[in-house]
Write a protein that holds these residues in place. Structure first.
Motif, PDB file in Angstrom:
ATOM      1  N   GLY A 142      12.634  13.644   7.060  1.00  0.00           N
ATOM      2  CA  GLY A 142      13.536  13.657   8.206  1.00  0.00           C
ATOM      3  C   GLY A 142      14.993  13.686   7.802  1.00  0.00           C
ATOM      4  O   GLY A 142      15.809  14.408   8.393  1.00  0.00           O
ATOM      5  N   LEU A 143      15.358  12.898   6.784  1.00  0.00           N
ATOM      6  CA  LEU A 143      16.741  12.901   6.310  1.00  0.00           C
ATOM      7  C   LEU A 143      17.129  14.270   5.768  1.00  0.00           C
ATOM      8  O   LEU A 143      18.211  14.790   6.061  1.00  0.00           O
ATOM      9  CB  LEU A 143      16.910  11.845   5.213  1.00  0.00           C
ATOM     10  CG  LEU A 143      16.812  10.380   5.621  1.00  0.00           C
ATOM     11  CD1 LEU A 143      16.829   9.490   4.391  1.00  0.00           C
ATOM     12  CD2 LEU A 143      17.939   9.999   6.564  1.00  0.00           C
ATOM     13  N   THR A 144      16.242  14.851   4.977  1.00  0.00           N
ATOM     14  CA  THR A 144      16.533  16.160   4.382  1.00  0.00           C
ATOM     15  C   THR A 144      16.705  17.222   5.449  1.00  0.00           C
ATOM     16  O   THR A 144      17.631  18.053   5.386  1.00  0.00           O
ATOM     17  CB  THR A 144      15.414  16.557   3.410  1.00  0.00           C
ATOM     18  OG1 THR A 144      15.245  15.532   2.424  1.00  0.00           O
ATOM     19  CG2 THR A 144      15.727  17.874   2.727  1.00  0.00           C
ATOM     20  N   GLU A 145      15.818  17.217   6.434  1.00  0.00           N
ATOM     21  CA  GLU A 145      15.916  18.217   7.501  1.00  0.00           C
ATOM     22  C   GLU A 145      17.204  18.069   8.300  1.00  0.00           C
ATOM     23  O   GLU A 145      17.846  19.067   8.648  1.00  0.00           O
ATOM     24  CB  GLU A 145      14.699  18.105   8.420  1.00  0.00           C
ATOM     25  CG  GLU A 145      13.395  18.573   7.772  1.00  0.00           C
ATOM     26  CD  GLU A 145      12.209  18.374   8.688  1.00  0.00           C
ATOM     27  OE1 GLU A 145      12.376  17.721   9.756  1.00  0.00           O
ATOM     28  OE2 GLU A 145      11.114  18.851   8.345  1.00  0.00           O
ATOM     29  N   ALA A 146      17.593  16.822   8.596  1.00  0.00           N
ATOM     30  CA  ALA A 146      18.808  16.609   9.377  1.00  0.00           C
ATOM     31  C   ALA A 146      20.039  17.123   8.643  1.00  0.00           C
ATOM     32  O   ALA A 146      20.958  17.688   9.255  1.00  0.00           O
ATOM     33  CB  ALA A 146      18.963  15.120   9.703  1.00  0.00           C
ATOM     34  N   VAL A 147      20.074  16.956   7.328  1.00  0.00           N
ATOM     35  CA  VAL A 147      21.215  17.428   6.543  1.00  0.00           C
ATOM     36  C   VAL A 147      21.133  18.934   6.315  1.00  0.00           C
ATOM     37  O   VAL A 147      22.116  19.671   6.478  1.00  0.00           O
ATOM     38  CB  VAL A 147      21.278  16.674   5.199  1.00  0.00           C
ATOM     39  CG1 VAL A 147      22.389  17.249   4.319  1.00  0.00           C
ATOM     40  CG2 VAL A 147      21.505  15.185   5.430  1.00  0.00           C
ATOM     41  N   HIS A 148      19.943  19.410   5.940  1.00  0.00           N
ATOM     42  CA  HIS A 148      19.763  20.834   5.622  1.00  0.00           C
ATOM     43  C   HIS A 148      20.106  21.728   6.813  1.00  0.00           C
ATOM     44  O   HIS A 148      20.550  22.867   6.627  1.00  0.00           O
ATOM     45  CB  HIS A 148      18.311  21.085   5.217  1.00  0.00           C
ATOM     46  CG  HIS A 148      18.168  21.500   3.786  1.00  0.00           C
ATOM     47  ND1 HIS A 148      19.014  22.393   3.167  1.00  0.00           N
ATOM     48  CD2 HIS A 148      17.258  21.128   2.842  1.00  0.00           C
ATOM     49  CE1 HIS A 148      18.646  22.559   1.921  1.00  0.00           C
ATOM     50  NE2 HIS A 148      17.584  21.797   1.683  1.00  0.00           N
ATOM     51  N   ALA A 166      15.799   9.799  11.730  1.00  0.00           N
ATOM     52  CA  ALA A 166      15.466   9.467  10.349  1.00  0.00           C
ATOM     53  C   ALA A 166      16.311   8.317   9.815  1.00  0.00           C
ATOM     54  O   ALA A 166      16.061   7.816   8.725  1.00  0.00           O
ATOM     55  CB  ALA A 166      15.644  10.694   9.462  1.00  0.00           C
ATOM     56  N   SER A 167      17.324   7.904  10.572  1.00  0.00           N
ATOM     57  CA  SER A 167      18.152   6.743  10.261  1.00  0.00           C
ATOM     58  C   SER A 167      18.536   6.113  11.600  1.00  0.00           C
ATOM     59  O   SER A 167      18.183   6.625  12.670  1.00  0.00           O
ATOM     60  CB  SER A 167      19.391   7.156   9.472  1.00  0.00           C
ATOM     61  OG  SER A 167      20.319   6.090   9.369  1.00  0.00           O
ATOM     62  N   GLU A 192      25.206   3.509   2.965  1.00  0.00           N
ATOM     63  CA  GLU A 192      24.006   2.664   2.885  1.00  0.00           C
ATOM     64  C   GLU A 192      22.944   3.311   1.989  1.00  0.00           C
ATOM     65  O   GLU A 192      21.796   3.498   2.368  1.00  0.00           O
ATOM     66  CB  GLU A 192      23.438   2.346   4.281  1.00  0.00           C
ATOM     67  CG  GLU A 192      24.316   1.390   5.055  1.00  0.00           C
ATOM     68  CD  GLU A 192      23.634   0.804   6.290  1.00  0.00           C
ATOM     69  OE1 GLU A 192      22.392   0.896   6.398  1.00  0.00           O
ATOM     70  OE2 GLU A 192      24.337   0.256   7.147  1.00  0.00           O
ATOM     71  N   VAL A 193      23.375   3.631   0.790  1.00  0.00           N
ATOM     72  CA  VAL A 193      22.494   4.238  -0.207  1.00  0.00           C
ATOM     73  C   VAL A 193      21.905   3.132  -1.070  1.00  0.00           C
ATOM     74  O   VAL A 193      22.636   2.365  -1.693  1.00  0.00           O
ATOM     75  CB  VAL A 193      23.273   5.234  -1.084  1.00  0.00           C
ATOM     76  CG1 VAL A 193      22.368   5.798  -2.167  1.00  0.00           C
ATOM     77  CG2 VAL A 193      23.864   6.346  -0.233  1.00  0.00           C
ATOM     78  N   ASP A 194      20.578   3.056  -1.100  1.00  0.00           N
ATOM     79  CA  ASP A 194      19.870   2.059  -1.905  1.00  0.00           C
ATOM     80  C   ASP A 194      19.192   2.758  -3.067  1.00  0.00           C
ATOM     81  O   ASP A 194      18.486   3.749  -2.872  1.00  0.00           O
ATOM     82  CB  ASP A 194      18.845   1.319  -1.042  1.00  0.00           C
ATOM     83  CG  ASP A 194      17.868   0.525  -1.876  1.00  0.00           C
ATOM     84  OD1 ASP A 194      18.300  -0.072  -2.870  1.00  0.00           O
ATOM     85  OD2 ASP A 194      16.672   0.509  -1.543  1.00  0.00           O
ATOM     86  N   ARG A 195      19.350   2.217  -4.275  1.00  0.00           N
ATOM     87  CA  ARG A 195      18.808   2.873  -5.461  1.00  0.00           C
ATOM     88  C   ARG A 195      17.762   2.041  -6.193  1.00  0.00           C
ATOM     89  O   ARG A 195      17.229   2.532  -7.196  1.00  0.00           O
ATOM     90  CB  ARG A 195      19.941   3.233  -6.419  1.00  0.00           C
ATOM     91  CG  ARG A 195      21.046   4.078  -5.766  1.00  0.00           C
ATOM     92  CD  ARG A 195      21.867   4.783  -6.800  1.00  0.00           C
ATOM     93  NE  ARG A 195      21.055   5.671  -7.607  1.00  0.00           N
ATOM     94  CZ  ARG A 195      21.480   6.276  -8.714  1.00  0.00           C
ATOM     95  NH1 ARG A 195      22.718   6.065  -9.138  1.00  0.00           N
ATOM     96  NH2 ARG A 195      20.686   7.069  -9.388  1.00  0.00           N
ATOM     97  N   MET A 221      19.264   3.259   3.907  1.00  0.00           N
ATOM     98  CA  MET A 221      18.362   3.100   2.751  1.00  0.00           C
ATOM     99  C   MET A 221      17.155   4.027   2.802  1.00  0.00           C
ATOM    100  O   MET A 221      16.182   3.847   2.083  1.00  0.00           O
ATOM    101  CB  MET A 221      17.884   1.652   2.608  1.00  0.00           C
ATOM    102  CG  MET A 221      18.979   0.663   2.255  1.00  0.00           C
ATOM    103  SD  MET A 221      19.999   0.154   3.651  1.00  0.00           S
ATOM    104  CE  MET A 221      18.847  -0.810   4.597  1.00  0.00           C
ATOM    105  N   GLY A 222      17.188   5.032   3.676  1.00  0.00           N
ATOM    106  CA  GLY A 222      16.098   5.997   3.753  1.00  0.00           C
ATOM    107  C   GLY A 222      15.083   5.716   4.839  1.00  0.00           C
ATOM    108  O   GLY A 222      14.121   6.487   4.982  1.00  0.00           O
ATOM    109  N   PHE A 223      15.253   4.660   5.625  1.00  0.00           N
ATOM    110  CA  PHE A 223      14.257   4.270   6.620  1.00  0.00           C
ATOM    111  C   PHE A 223      14.698   4.667   8.026  1.00  0.00           C
ATOM    112  O   PHE A 223      15.815   4.379   8.455  1.00  0.00           O
ATOM    113  CB  PHE A 223      14.009   2.756   6.564  1.00  0.00           C
ATOM    114  CG  PHE A 223      13.273   2.337   5.322  1.00  0.00           C
ATOM    115  CD1 PHE A 223      11.883   2.280   5.313  1.00  0.00           C
ATOM    116  CD2 PHE A 223      13.952   2.021   4.159  1.00  0.00           C
ATOM    117  CE1 PHE A 223      11.200   1.911   4.169  1.00  0.00           C
ATOM    118  CE2 PHE A 223      13.280   1.651   3.010  1.00  0.00           C
ATOM    119  CZ  PHE A 223      11.892   1.603   3.011  1.00  0.00           C
TER     120      PHE A 223
END
Length: 654
Positions: free
Chosen positions: A444-450, A639-640, A461-464, A432-434
């Motif tokens: 942190g999530l963006t950097e890990a993927v990028h 980041a997760s 576990e995508v929360d909208r 959920m982004g935490f």
């Protein structure tokens, strides 16, 4: 400044700060107190409810000590906690700061109730302004931004709140002979239920954008929307106009309760295509219900200053309504209403851990609110509110209109360069982004993927829009930062599930609900086709298997493998996600027995969970024969609670 205007403005600011704190405190129950899902759900629920139960003692404290001293201390603690949380400290420090801010906010509300017999305008403006700001900020709170803009705006809000509180208390001290009306109890009782329904449905920007993403898409899936925030100003305007203007007379008063119940029922049906009407009906209905409880609109309460019992209005020390029976009743009303908020939130969201039906929770809360509102005495006469209603509603609506104007739109995917020789796939359970420290960590999530320069990203576990997680649209926020459009497949409900992001156009999305087999949280498989150009296509399936207690997800794994093979129909196929099974387990074997290859095999052992000390290999990527995997890796990041896994796949020669 007129007394009523000051009361309304200060109450609105306090509500805004309290909601900000709640957006940190509620996720902290899961991500910090919950210790990465190792803490029993019952214990987390008891922790959450305990602070609201403790606040039930605040009216007795107010009556004994007086409203002004209690309000001063509570206001300072709330303001300091809110400002310090802007640093997003993470961990136990963050949890206890948010807890202190929450308890202080509850006590401050009780003290404010003692001195305020007409809270509806302040509550309505507080709810609406917070929603408008949340939308303008793209559902990413100031608390989590951490930049100079966040510090500046947070400091201004805190300063205005403290200044308004000081002026309000100074004004009540100067007007110690002025009596306060005996009304307001119903409105204060509904503050908590109204806060729950605004956060879950009526004024949730993330839910509005999610609802827009379901438009014009079949098969129960959602796509990156255009003008996703467009419903927000409509909902805000409808809520404010009905809350701040004169309610109809006689049976016309029923339209608010009916609209609110209709919105709650549509929301409870758990269908993405019904989210937008649910939001709009709930917003209009909730505002109208609050207007029905605005006791100051009744002639007998409008003249209460001349008829109220002096002992209920002013005590020996000049505390206006601070020691009276009326003040105590209002204090207990707001404390009880906030307890309803906690019970509703815990009751609704703990169902995803404990496995009981939860659709009735928002409906029951809406029924409670509608009954209390409709039972209020009919309005015989009406007098203007502390702010001209149309002007106040127009100003906040104008703020909300900035949201669709400022919102970033995800770029359109393209295959104009033709099919690639290879492409990189990342699979990531983002919790959920935490992150492990309990911070909402988009960076942190963006950097890990990028770091992997991905072409396709599969998220679990995508929360909208869950209020429990702060009401963010995590998927859209992450898609913006990665510059990749998305397709979303709902699992637990229309706003929680799995997603595929791709830099190529995506066609033919389908979702398969998976058998629950005793697991409390829903699971699905989302299949899409990548149009790589020149007639080259590949199938991708994103899933998150949820095993029943003490067992492996064998049944779900078999269902996903069969679904994926049938969907691909001989095309190159990728199946990935958090599969909650390790190599060699029976569930893992369902994929290899179906003819799929373990794309991460060359890097084994490749533990992915927990992120700070990986011991389990439960995140996987499987591919069909013909796709050649290379460079498999688990990217180190906290980041997760999971590590992302990545692999570069070479397409078969054409």
């Amino acid at each position: 400044m007129r007394y009523r205007q000051l009361t309304t403005g200060t109450l609105a600011l306090g509500v805004i700060l309290l909601i900000d704190v709640l957006r940190v405190w509620l996720p902290g129950i899961i991500t910090i107190f919950g210790q990465a899902a190792s803490t029993p759900a019952e214990l987390m629920g008891a922790f959450a409810l305990g602070w609201f139960v403790l606040a039930m003692g605040a009216p007795a404290v107010v009556r004994r000590v007086g409203a002004r001293p209690v309000m001063v201390v509570a206001a300072v603690v709330l303001a300091v906690a809110r400002l310090v949380l802007t640093a997003a400290p993470g961990g136990r420090t963050q949890l206890w700061l948010a807890t202190a801010g929450l308890l202080a906010g509850l006590v401050w509300l009780v003290g404010t109730a003692a001195d305020t017999d007409r809270p509806v305008p302040g509550l309505a403006l507080g709810f609406a302004v917070n929603a408008a700001l949340h939308a303008v900020l793209d559902t990413l709170d100031l608390v989590w931004r951490g930049d100079w803009v966040a510090w500046l705006l947070s400091s201004v809000a805190v300063a205005l709140f403290l200044f308004g509180t000081a002026l309000f208390l100074f004004g009540t001290a100067q007007q110690s002979g002025t009596r306060v009306g005996g009304g307001g109890g119903r409105a204060w009782l509904l503050a908590g239920p109204a806060l729950l329904l605004t956060g879950m449905v009526a004024l949730s920007p993330a839910l509005a954008r999610t609802g827009m993403s379901y438009l014009f898409v079949g098969d129960g899936v959602a796509r990156s929307p255009l003008l996703g925030m467009a419903p927000v100003p409509v909902a805000v305007a409808g809520f404010l106009f009905t809350a701040l203007t004169r309610p109809p007379s006689r049976w016309g008063r029923a339209y608010g309760p009916v609209a609110l119940l209709a919105g709650a029922v549509l929301f409870a049906l758990d269908r993405g295509d019904l989210l937008l009407p649910a939001i709009l009906l709930a917003a209009v209905g909730l505002g109208a219900c609050l207007a029905l409880t605005d006791d100051a609109s009744h002639p007998e309460n409008a003249t209460a200053a001349g008829t109220a019992d002096a002992t209920d209005a002013t005590d020996a020390s000049g505390e206006k309504a601070g020691g009276g029976r009326v003040a105590a009743r209002r204090g207990y009303a707001v404390a009880a209403g906030m307890l309803v908020f906690a019970l509703g939130a815990v009751g609704y969201y703990s169902a995803y851990d404990l496995g009981y039906p939860n659709a009735a929770v928002p409906v029951v809360v809406a029924v409670l609110l509608a009954v209390v509102a409709f039972a209020a005495r009919p309005v015989v006469a009406w007098r203007p509110g502390p702010f001209p209603p149309l002007r106040a509603a127009g100003a906040v609506t104008a703020l909300a209109l900035l949201a669709p104007v400022l919102a970033d739109e995800v770029p359109v995917a393209s295959n104009r360069d033709g099919p690639p020789e290879r492409f990189t796939v990342v699979a990531y359970n983002i919790r959920m982004g935490f992150g492990l420290d309990g911070r909402f960590d988009l960076t942190g999530l963006t950097e890990a993927v990028h770091r992997q320069r991905p072409d396709v990203v599969l998220l679990s576990e995508v929360d909208r829009a869950w209020l429990l997680n702060g009401g963010h649209d995590t998927l859209d926020l992450l898609a913006d930062r990665l510059g990749m459009p998305y397709v979303f497949g709902p699992a637990a409900d229309p706003v929680w599930g799995d997603a595929v992001l791709s830099r190529w156009p995506v066609t033919d999305p389908r979702t398969l609900p998976l058998p629950a087999v005793g697991a409390p949280t829903g699971a699905q498989a989302l299949a899409v086709t990548l149009d790589l150009g020149d007639g080259v296509r590949a199938a991708v399936v994103s899933t998150h298997l949820q095993p029943p207690p003490g067992q492996g997800p064998v049944v779900q794994a078999r269902a996903v493998a069969d679904f994926a093979i049938g969907y691909a129909a001989g095309r190159p196929l990728v199946v990935a996600g958090d599969l909650n099974t390790e190599p060699g387990d029976e569930a893992f074997g369902q994929f290899t027995n179906a003819g799929l290859a373990d794309a991460l095999a060359a890097a084994r052992p490749l533990a992915t969970s927990p992120a700070d000390d990986p011991r389990e290999q439960i995140d996987h990527i499987f591919v069909s024969p013909g796709l050649t995997p290379g460079d498999p890796v688990a990217v180190r990041s906290t980041a997760s609670d999971h590590l992302p896994v990545a692999v570069t796949l070479t397409l078969p020669p054409r």
